[in-house]
Design a protein around this motif. Structure first.
Motif, PDB file in Angstrom:
ATOM      1  N   TRP A 167      56.294 -19.697   5.518  1.00 27.39           N
ATOM      2  CA  TRP A 167      56.612 -20.740   4.544  1.00 27.39           C
ATOM      3  C   TRP A 167      55.385 -21.212   3.758  1.00 27.39           C
TER       4      TRP A 167
ATOM      5  N   TYR B 149      58.739 -14.839  11.361  1.00 29.86           N
ATOM      6  CA  TYR B 149      59.271 -16.188  11.529  1.00 29.86           C
ATOM      7  C   TYR B 149      60.786 -16.164  11.690  1.00 29.86           C
ATOM      8  N   ALA B 150      61.299 -17.190  12.399  1.00 34.02           N
ATOM      9  CA  ALA B 150      62.742 -17.449  12.514  1.00 34.02           C
ATOM     10  C   ALA B 150      63.491 -16.274  13.132  1.00 34.02           C
TER      11      ALA B 150
ATOM     12  N   ASP C   5      65.340 -16.363   6.626  1.00 31.63           N
ATOM     13  CA  ASP C   5      65.720 -16.032   8.015  1.00 31.63           C
ATOM     14  C   ASP C   5      66.824 -14.978   8.189  1.00 31.63           C
TER      15      ASP C   5
ATOM     16  N   TRP D 199      63.387 -19.789  -3.037  1.00 29.58           N
ATOM     17  CA  TRP D 199      64.455 -20.424  -2.236  1.00 29.58           C
ATOM     18  C   TRP D 199      65.372 -21.230  -3.156  1.00 29.58           C
TER      19      TRP D 199
ATOM     20  N   GLU E 252      62.671 -25.058  14.720  1.00 30.22           N
ATOM     21  CA  GLU E 252      63.793 -24.441  14.002  1.00 30.22           C
ATOM     22  C   GLU E 252      64.223 -23.171  14.741  1.00 30.22           C
ATOM     23  N   CYS E 253      65.383 -22.678  14.377  1.00 25.35           N
ATOM     24  CA  CYS E 253      65.867 -21.345  14.769  1.00 25.35           C
ATOM     25  C   CYS E 253      65.624 -20.929  16.225  1.00 25.35           C
TER      26      CYS E 253
ATOM     27  N   PHE F  44      73.060 -22.849   5.726  1.00 19.15           N
ATOM     28  CA  PHE F  44      71.776 -22.646   6.403  1.00 19.15           C
ATOM     29  C   PHE F  44      71.940 -21.677   7.585  1.00 19.15           C
ATOM     30  N   SER F  45      70.847 -21.513   8.329  1.00 18.53           N
ATOM     31  CA  SER F  45      70.801 -20.472   9.370  1.00 18.53           C
ATOM     32  C   SER F  45      71.759 -20.709  10.527  1.00 18.53           C
TER      33      SER F  45
ATOM     34  N   ARG G 144      69.714 -28.353  13.189  1.00 15.53           N
ATOM     35  CA  ARG G 144      70.227 -27.113  12.574  1.00 15.53           C
ATOM     36  C   ARG G 144      69.992 -25.833  13.386  1.00 15.53           C
TER      37      ARG G 144
HETATM   38  C1  FRU Z   1      63.827 -21.666   8.752  1.00 17.35           C
HETATM   39  C2  FRU Z   1      64.750 -22.578   7.968  1.00 17.35           C
HETATM   40  C3  FRU Z   1      65.912 -23.017   8.838  1.00 17.35           C
HETATM   41  C4  FRU Z   1      66.970 -23.320   7.827  1.00 17.35           C
HETATM   42  C5  FRU Z   1      66.722 -22.270   6.776  1.00 17.35           C
HETATM   43  C6  FRU Z   1      67.042 -22.696   5.374  1.00 17.35           C
HETATM   44  O1  FRU Z   1      63.098 -20.798   7.970  1.00 17.35           O
HETATM   45  O2  FRU Z   1      64.024 -23.689   7.480  1.00 17.35           O
HETATM   46  O3  FRU Z   1      65.605 -24.085   9.705  1.00 17.35           O
HETATM   47  O4  FRU Z   1      68.250 -23.243   8.378  1.00 17.35           O
HETATM   48  O5  FRU Z   1      65.362 -21.920   6.870  1.00 17.35           O
HETATM   49  O6  FRU Z   1      66.949 -21.645   4.482  1.00 17.35           O
END
Ligand code: FRU
Length: 517
Positions: free
Chosen positions: A327, A303-304, A48, A72, A236-237, A104-105, A185
């Motif tokens: 993902w 994404y994100a 992200d 990752w 997310e995000c 994390f993000s 998050r």
């Molecule tokens: C989205 C995510 C976020 C998280 C991050 C971890 O791609 O899963 O929710 O903060 O990646 O790397």
């Protein structure tokens, strides 16, 4: 004597290892599949975009990064800076994980009035809000499911007193504790001029939770948004911000990424448009119509994505960037020694289509990249036979270019391929086409592992089409970004031909883009 030989060997070893490093750096950004006009990390894993803010002529971009491998791992915030959103200067890693605590993000803001008190009087402090993800608690939670281990994710601050160069973790973290949800998050902070307050939107399970603050340190829970759009997956995000349309009407936009169930499988980002009264976000009643959800991109690889904070004039448009991967396969794509790129940055604007609000995502202006430009009318200057409308790319030594079509007729189809007379399906091939009767855009990317064909419904007449191709990615913008498809692919041999059908007197412009690296 023996010690002399030892010394010589050591010197030789040092010399050869220096050479190796130098060669490696020289070859960085020249690897097979490496995008030439998109941002990608010099090496290691990226996901992200994080912490994006604009200040003193610089667009800052941070990103989820694992420098030691190209999968990752323990998350860092890496840092890069650009003046034009095209050329990037890579900076040292900004925020490091600490043992089991991964970074994390999240997002960053400029605290112009030093409301947080974290400034040193010289510069406005920059505050980064990120999720501290505790891997120890995660393991314990996975094994035991005991409540005391559920607080895996909490919201933390790191701040910079030197305009974003170096970062200090706040000593009274967390600023928002975990209320008892495993997924909790990705805080996105926004300043609201209307309410004179800071707001956080963060994602937890199938909902977005909102907080407000006046001093950026004490946060008050205000409401939650859930129950609409695609919910089969973890949200997310998020991003929450206001925009005005051409008539000056203000609306609020909420982005919600979801880790699976996007239109083409895997992860994707949906958006909602409505009003935010300083407490609750309420989607316009007619926003969804008969759709289940509206997506910012109908391809597989965006994404994100979120928008830059602190840009001037940001009520008319926001600048956006997304992670150009998914993902579902992001960790498997055949690149080394880095993995993944960002999308081309995009301008987000608000439009009204019949009686509904929608967003446009148009690509930023690539004219700033040095390019060899051509402007041709297909039928006259290129003198193509009707049945063989094509551009041969044999003299071009790159697969990084932009093509713009205007006034195209119905049922346009464009095919990039690696074989001139015979298209070998075992080779990579990308096809994109419109069926104007059905009003659909189709993008088929035939990849070794990830064969798929994507379709998006498109309601209005197609009047322009912009295609960005950059070695291993394709982004298609229909009608200046009313509909976008972004996809990555991995070819066996380079393209040497682009074929068109359904074109007649259409104006085509294509530019070969030089590398930004
Ligand atoms: C989205 C995510 C976020 C998280 C991050 C971890 O791609 O899963 O929710 O903060 O990646 O790397």
């Amino acid at each position: 004597m023996i010690s002399k030989i030892k010394n010589i060997i050591i010197i030789l070893l040092i010399f050869s290892s220096c050479n190796k490093v130098e060669n490696n750096t020289q070859n960085t950004y020249k690897e097979k599949y490496r995008p030439q006009f998109h941002f990608s990390p010099p090496s290691g894993w990226m996901n992200d975009p994080n912490g994006m803010f604009y200040l003193n002529g610089n667009y800052h971009l941070f990103y989820q990064h694992y420098p030691e491998d190209n999968v990752w791992g323990p998350m860092h915030w890496a840092h890069t800076v650009s003046k034009d959103l095209i050329h990037w200067e890579n900076k040292p890693i900004a925020i490091y994980p600490d043992g089991n605590n991964y970074i994390f993000s999240g997002s960053a803001i400029v605290d112009t009035e030093n409301k947080s008190g974290l400034g040193n009087g010289e510069n406005p402090p920059i505050l980064a809000f990120y999720t501290n993800h505790d891997m120890f608690l995660e393991r314990m939670w996975n094994e035991t499911k005991e409540d005391r281990y559920i607080h895996v994710e909490t919201q933390h601050i790191a701040y910079s007193q030197d305009l974003g160069n170096t970062w200090i973790k706040y000593d009274k973290n967390p600023v928002i504790d975990n209320p008892g949800f495993r997924d909790y998050r990705d805080p996105k902070v926004t300043w609201s001029e209307e309410y004179k307050k800071w707001f956080i939107a963060l994602a937890s399970r199938d909902r977005i939770i909102f907080y407000l603050s006046e001093n950026l340190i004490d946060w008050e829970y205000i409401s939650e948004f859930t129950g609409l759009g695609e919910m089969n997956g973890v949200w997310e995000c998020p991003d929450l911000f206001p925009l005005v349309d051409e008539d000056g009407k203000k609306k609020w936009v909420l982005f919600v990424s979801i880790n699976k169930s996007s239109p083409n499988g895997g992860s994707g980002t949906q958006y909602f448009i409505g009003d935010f009264n300083g407490k609750e976000f309420i989607v316009d009643e007619n926003f969804l119509g008969d759709e289940k959800s509206i997506w910012i991109d109908y391809g597989s690889d965006n994404y994100a994505g979120v928008t830059w904070n602190n840009t001037s004039d940001n009520l008319k448009f926001r600048k956006f960037i997304g992670w150009m991967s998914n993902w579902k396969y992001g960790q498997l794509v055949p690149t080394s020694k880095w993995r993944s790129a960002m999308t081309i940055p995009r301008n987000v604007t608000l439009i009204k289509e019949s009686d509904r609000y929608r967003l446009k995502f148009s690509s930023i202006n690539l004219q700033k990249i040095e390019s060899t430009s051509y402007e041709e009318t297909v039928s006259s200057q290129l003198n193509l036979e009707e049945s063989l409308n094509r551009i041969l790319l044999s003299e071009i030594s790159t697969d990084s270019f932009e093509i713009n079509f205007k006034n195209n007729k119905e049922n346009l189809s464009i095919k990039f391929s690696s074989g001139i007379f015979e298209i070998d399906r075992s080779n990579f091939q990308t096809e994109t086409g419109f069926d104007d009767n059905k009003r659909t855009l189709e993008l088929g990317t035939f990849r070794k592992r990830f064969i798929n064909k994507q379709t998006a419904n498109f309601k209005s007449k197609v009047s322009s089409l912009e295609i960005l191709l950059d070695n291993s990615s394709i982004e298609i913008f229909v009608n200046e970004g009313s509909l976008v498809m972004s996809d990555v692919f991995f070819y066996n041999s380079r393209f040497n031909v682009i074929e068109f059908s359904g074109l007649d007197d259409s104006l085509i412009e294509h530019q070969v883009l030089e590398s930004i690296w």
